[in-house]
Motif scaffolding. Sequence first.
Motif, short mmCIF file in Angstrom:
data_model
loop_
_atom_site.label_atom_id
_atom_site.label_comp_id
_atom_site.label_asym_id
_atom_site.label_seq_id
_atom_site.Cartn_x
_atom_site.Cartn_y
_atom_site.Cartn_z
N LEU A 169 -6.30 -5.34 -5.58
CA LEU A 169 -6.08 -4.48 -6.74
C LEU A 169 -6.65 -3.08 -6.52
O LEU A 169 -6.09 -2.09 -7.01
N CYS A 170 -7.75 -2.98 -5.79
CA CYS A 170 -8.29 -1.65 -5.47
C CYS A 170 -7.30 -0.85 -4.63
O CYS A 170 -7.03 0.32 -4.89
N VAL A 171 -6.74 -1.50 -3.61
CA VAL A 171 -5.74 -0.84 -2.77
C VAL A 171 -4.49 -0.51 -3.58
O VAL A 171 -3.94 0.59 -3.50
N SER A 173 -8.37 -10.81 -4.79
CA SER A 173 -7.69 -10.07 -5.85
C SER A 173 -8.33 -8.72 -6.08
O SER A 173 -7.64 -7.71 -6.27
N ALA A 174 -9.66 -8.69 -6.09
CA ALA A 174 -10.37 -7.43 -6.32
C ALA A 174 -10.03 -6.42 -5.23
O ALA A 174 -9.74 -5.25 -5.52
N GLY A 175 -10.05 -6.85 -3.98
CA GLY A 175 -9.71 -5.93 -2.89
C GLY A 175 -8.28 -5.46 -2.95
O GLY A 175 -8.00 -4.26 -2.77
N TRP A 177 0.83 -1.21 0.00
CA TRP A 177 0.00 0.00 0.00
C TRP A 177 0.86 1.26 0.00
O TRP A 177 0.38 2.35 -0.22
N PHE A 202 -4.21 -0.13 -6.85
CA PHE A 202 -4.48 0.92 -7.83
C PHE A 202 -4.46 2.29 -7.18
O PHE A 202 -3.89 3.25 -7.72
N THR A 203 -5.04 2.38 -5.98
CA THR A 203 -5.03 3.65 -5.26
C THR A 203 -3.61 4.07 -4.91
O THR A 203 -3.26 5.25 -4.99
#
Length: 520
Positions: free
Chosen positions: A383-385, A379-381, A163, A387-388
């Motif tokens: 990748l969201c972190v 993976s979705a969670g 992160w 990407f941010t």
Amino acid sequence: MSRLKTGPHRPPGAVPDAFGPDPVATRPLLLRAGAVLRRQAPYLVCAAVFWLIMAIVVFHTPLTGDFGQNAAAVARVSENWRHPANPVIKEPGRGSPYFSPYAVALGLAARATGTAAWLALRWSALLNLAVLAAGVGVYARTLSRRPLAPVYALAAFTLLWGWQPELWSGFCGLASLTQVAPYPSTFAVGLTFLLWAWTDRVVRRGGGWWAHAGLGALGGILLLIHPITALAAATGVAATIAGRERTWTRRTAAAWTVTLTVALTVAAAWPYFDVFALAGDTTVDAVHRRLYEQLLPWYVLALVGLPALAWRARRRWRDPLVLMFGADCVIAAYGWFSAHYTYGRVFALLLVPLQFALAVELAEIPPWTRLRKVLVPLSAGALCVAFTAQVGAVVPSSVLPLPISRPEPWNDYRWVADRVHAGDVLLTNGYQPSHVLPAYGVYTVWPAWPDPSTTVADRNRRSVAVSSFFAPRTSAATRRAVVHRYGVQWLLLSPGEHVRYPGTVIAHHPSTRETLIHLP
């Protein structure tokens, strides 16, 4: 009717292809080519978009970090490729590991074209990004034939880090690539993927002596370009051989011995430095301790690939990704317990088995399986972190809905480079100018990055000289001695520094409030 079935009429005795290829005979070839193109089209499109966006961002990123050190090596080769001087201090450069095949090739290209060294290094980012994207795609296809596997692999490899993105040479997260794309480490990572893919092909399909010798030559060049990346690359090669090789014969052992022998020979024959002497060198260990102190912020998102890697291990413990991950963990642990923290650079590729296992399993596993139901939300969670964390370095702030922190841009020192000649010695105690100005061929008194070609005593002596020069109570005689000893011609004062000097003010930057002085 038979003529209609067999193709166009040919006169008796005519050569079969005299009237062009037989449509019926070429149809299977065209079908196979079309199938290959359709299978590779998703990744070709994604890789092209990735390359284009990163190229634009890299060319708009100010010079930072180790760019100056690497560009300085290119500049020294361009000036004298037979006996290049030390990249950043006015001393002989024999034994400097910065004179790798990568730097020498760029230096010769800059010399032949008349291009400035820093521009040659910046343009090399285009090649490095292409090699990296090609390597990721080719290696992913050795693990899966699914069209989306390489796409998922590129996304996982560039996003699933931590992160808190770390801008470090060899780390290929999106944020890091904006700065390190021109570095030799990025080129080495791309070569590593190509080396693994080639090794997999040789093991699966067999290869002659020349194929094994070619693998060795590529491995030797990789060792010279970036030794610590080459160490991780070697674990991947060994894992691929151990995981894919089914039968061992005398010929098999002899072939891989040829590969190892050629690699060591190529590395030993390089005239600029002894790469094997770096194994016990502790020059940069202290700098790399940080790689172990930020484990969660820098690497934790890659752990979402652990269930996929465990699944692969359960199916087959000799899976190359499983063996590679175990070997890299051993190397990282050795670096920590031995206090030889430079081995922490292996983290740049230690995450690859996790990232690629996740990518491959997402592409391979049917939608209704239990593992996929676990991997998709994880993976979705992640990748969201990710990407941010990463997008702030790539996307302009004006188009983002929320403010995202991004690295503070460094100052531009071309106003100094335009006035100071390449090869002149400049004295400064500023962190940024010490790192950036060598990119333009300027020598500094103190090397901003330790170079094993210089002794610890000399580096310490230079550090003390710089500190004493800028100390408020230092006598004029001591300052003159420093200027004389190191041949200083220019002085760059940071904001708020008040040092007596017998020189002429040449320029004063209005925003950074730095002052450039020419000494007599």
